[in-house]
Design an enzyme around this catalytic site. Structure first.
Site, mmCIF file in Angstrom:
data_model
loop_
_atom_site.group_PDB
_atom_site.id
_atom_site.type_symbol
_atom_site.label_atom_id
_atom_site.label_comp_id
_atom_site.label_asym_id
_atom_site.label_seq_id
_atom_site.Cartn_x
_atom_site.Cartn_y
_atom_site.Cartn_z
ATOM 1 N N ARG A 46 -14.531 5.564 -15.516
ATOM 2 C CA ARG A 46 -13.557 4.845 -14.683
ATOM 3 C C ARG A 46 -12.987 5.793 -13.626
ATOM 4 O O ARG A 46 -12.836 5.445 -12.458
ATOM 5 C CB ARG A 46 -12.411 4.275 -15.542
ATOM 6 C CG ARG A 46 -12.832 3.152 -16.471
ATOM 7 C CD ARG A 46 -11.631 2.415 -17.035
ATOM 8 N NE ARG A 46 -10.797 3.203 -17.918
ATOM 9 C CZ ARG A 46 -10.927 3.269 -19.253
ATOM 10 N NH1 ARG A 46 -11.881 2.581 -19.851
ATOM 11 N NH2 ARG A 46 -10.102 4.013 -19.976
ATOM 12 N N LYS A 136 2.158 -5.252 -7.290
ATOM 13 C CA LYS A 136 1.441 -6.526 -7.242
ATOM 14 C C LYS A 136 1.501 -7.243 -8.573
ATOM 15 O O LYS A 136 1.432 -6.610 -9.637
ATOM 16 C CB LYS A 136 -0.025 -6.285 -6.868
ATOM 17 C CG LYS A 136 -0.708 -7.547 -6.372
ATOM 18 C CD LYS A 136 -2.199 -7.539 -6.615
ATOM 19 C CE LYS A 136 -2.486 -7.851 -8.058
ATOM 20 N NZ LYS A 136 -3.910 -8.005 -8.334
ATOM 21 N N GLU A 177 1.106 -12.733 -5.596
ATOM 22 C CA GLU A 177 -0.282 -13.232 -5.624
ATOM 23 C C GLU A 177 -0.412 -14.474 -6.506
ATOM 24 O O GLU A 177 -0.653 -14.361 -7.714
ATOM 25 C CB GLU A 177 -1.237 -12.137 -6.127
ATOM 26 C CG GLU A 177 -2.700 -12.586 -6.126
ATOM 27 C CD GLU A 177 -3.666 -11.534 -6.666
ATOM 28 O OE1 GLU A 177 -3.219 -10.487 -7.171
ATOM 29 O OE2 GLU A 177 -4.876 -11.768 -6.587
ATOM 30 N N LYS A 219 -0.223 -12.750 -1.198
ATOM 31 C CA LYS A 219 -1.672 -12.564 -1.414
ATOM 32 C C LYS A 219 -2.249 -13.852 -2.005
ATOM 33 O O LYS A 219 -2.303 -14.021 -3.225
ATOM 34 C CB LYS A 219 -1.909 -11.371 -2.349
ATOM 35 C CG LYS A 219 -3.383 -11.144 -2.698
ATOM 36 C CD LYS A 219 -3.633 -9.795 -3.350
ATOM 37 C CE LYS A 219 -5.062 -9.672 -3.828
ATOM 38 N NZ LYS A 219 -5.425 -8.320 -4.247
HETATM 39 C C1 5MM Z 1 -7.971 -11.916 -7.734
HETATM 40 O O1 5MM Z 1 -8.113 -10.584 -8.029
HETATM 41 C C2 5MM Z 1 -7.464 -9.666 -7.143
HETATM 42 C C3 5MM Z 1 -8.222 -9.534 -5.856
HETATM 43 O O2 5MM Z 1 -9.566 -9.197 -6.159
HETATM 44 P P1 5MM Z 1 -10.763 -10.042 -5.521
HETATM 45 O O3 5MM Z 1 -10.704 -9.797 -4.028
HETATM 46 O O4 5MM Z 1 -11.974 -9.467 -6.169
HETATM 47 O O5 5MM Z 1 -10.552 -11.494 -5.856
HETATM 48 C C4 5MM Z 1 -7.365 -8.319 -7.859
HETATM 49 O O6 5MM Z 1 -6.379 -7.508 -7.269
HETATM 50 C C5 5MM Z 1 -7.066 -8.518 -9.320
HETATM 51 O O7 5MM Z 1 -5.744 -8.949 -9.452
HETATM 52 C C6 5MM Z 1 -7.318 -7.197 -10.019
HETATM 53 O O8 5MM Z 1 -8.692 -6.938 -9.957
HETATM 54 C C7 5MM Z 1 -6.839 -7.182 -11.452
HETATM 55 O O9 5MM Z 1 -7.472 -8.202 -12.156
HETATM 56 P P2 5MM Z 1 -7.249 -8.316 -13.746
HETATM 57 O O10 5MM Z 1 -7.991 -9.592 -14.089
HETATM 58 O O11 5MM Z 1 -7.870 -7.135 -14.372
HETATM 59 O O12 5MM Z 1 -5.799 -8.400 -14.011
#
Ligand code: 5MM
Length: 336
Positions: A46, A136, A177, A219
């Protein structure tokens, strides 16, 4: 609350030609992403993957901020400098995902509520101390028969507003978001109706919680047919429906709207943003906060091989550059 600082950070995140990299995948999500290219999701892998992205030379020309996961905010880059300092040195603002994920909403089958409000005030203070300047929180809304319910929307809007108010108290810009998922078989019209209802509820809750609109970013999803819908709309129709929905629901005091990509291909996510910016002046900056649409080509090229880092970085930089062009409507498919 330092209003000037919040407004300055929000504006910097949507500065001309720049957008946000969402690299805040939780452990479960990054595990799926790394496994998809045959890489074991160990802490070392990671770190190596995030190192590849965050040390990309020249990214600061197109990227204003990066949303990090808790682990990455505390981690050192392979060169020994904490990632948060490495970003700050390049003029990229470090941010932090602070929700603890979406879980089943009790009593409402098929709906989710995002958790993480308990102890959030203390966590935000700690993140600010570590150098984060924005945060966020993602709410997840599914479209299905009879869903979402008004209560499901309301519960998520309430949590988003409580989070946003706590962020501003800690001088962190909240990125709000509310994601209406794009993975169903619904039409674009249904997505528009649901997104409108969600954004109306979110801004009502933000107003009631006294959130300063000038010191936050939204967002949202784009207004788009579900990925399984047999009828997919052309790029211009998605752009018009999305901007129409936002004009009806998002106050002009909000400095910027930074879209998620939600499973669209990298090229389509760029084309949609570009088409929206070509529609003419909007009250807010229209920018990006993409995860997959910025990372996917780089992830596939890297696939755990350190020798592929320069090639992977070039692909990430290309997506960042093309989305930067889309911010002013100057992107064309020929640039691919
Ligand atoms: C919707 O996901 C967010 C934006 O990513 P995409 O452009 O790929 O749609 C992203 O910031 C998301 O919130 C993070 O990847 C964290 O996701 P998880 O599911 O691990 O909380």
């Amino acid at each position: 609350m330092n209003e000037e600082q919040l407004m300055g950070t929000a504006r910097a995140l949507v500065a001309t030609g720049k957008g946000i990299l969402a690299a805040d995948e939780s452990t479960g999500t990054i595990t799926r992403r790394l496994n998809s290219v045959g890489v074991e999701a160990s802490e070392a892998n990671r770190r190596a993957y995030r190192d590849m992205l965050l040390t990309t030379p020249g990214a600061e020309a197109f990227i204003s901020g990066v949303i990090l996961y808790d682990e990455t905010l505390r981690q050192e880059s392979l060169g020994g400098l904490p990632f948060r300092q490495l970003l700050a040195q390049r003029g990229i603002i470090p941010g932090i995902k602070v929700d603890l994920g979406a879980r089943a909403l009790a009593g409402f089958a098929g709906e989710q509520i995002t958790e993480g409000l308990d102890g959030l005030r203390e966590r935000l203070a700690a993140y600010a101390g570590l150098g984060a300047r924005f945060a966020k929180w993602r709410a997840v809304i599914s479209i299905a028969e009879g869903l979402p319910t008004a209560f499901g929307i309301e519960a998520n809007a309430h949590a988003l507003a409580r989070y946003a108010a706590l962020c501003q108290e800690a001088d962190l810009v909240p990125i709000v978001e509310p994601e209406v998922l794009m993975d169903g078989n619904n039409t674009i019209a249904r997505c528009e109706a649901v997104t409108t209802a969600v954004l109306e509820a979110v801004f009502d809750a933000l107003y009631r919680h006294r959130v300063m609109l000038e010191g936050m970013l939204l967002k949202p999803n784009m207004v788009i047919a579900g990925l399984k819908c047999p009828v997919q709309s052309p790029v211009d129709e998605v752009a018009r429906a999305t901007v129409r929905t936002l004009l009806r629901t998002v106050p002009a005091a909000v400095p910027g709207i930074v879209f998620l990509s939600g499973g669209q291909s990298p090229e389509l996510a760029t084309a949609h943003l570009n088409a929206m910016n070509r529609l003419g002046p909007a009250p807010w900056e229209l920018s990006f906060s993409y995860g997959r649409a910025l990372q996917q080509p780089a992830l596939q090229a890297w696939a755990g091989d350190a020798r592929q880092v320069p090639a992977a970085q070039a692909l990430y930089l290309k997506r960042a550059r093309l989305n930067s062009a889309a911010r002013s409507g100057d992107y064309t498919c020929a640039m691919e």
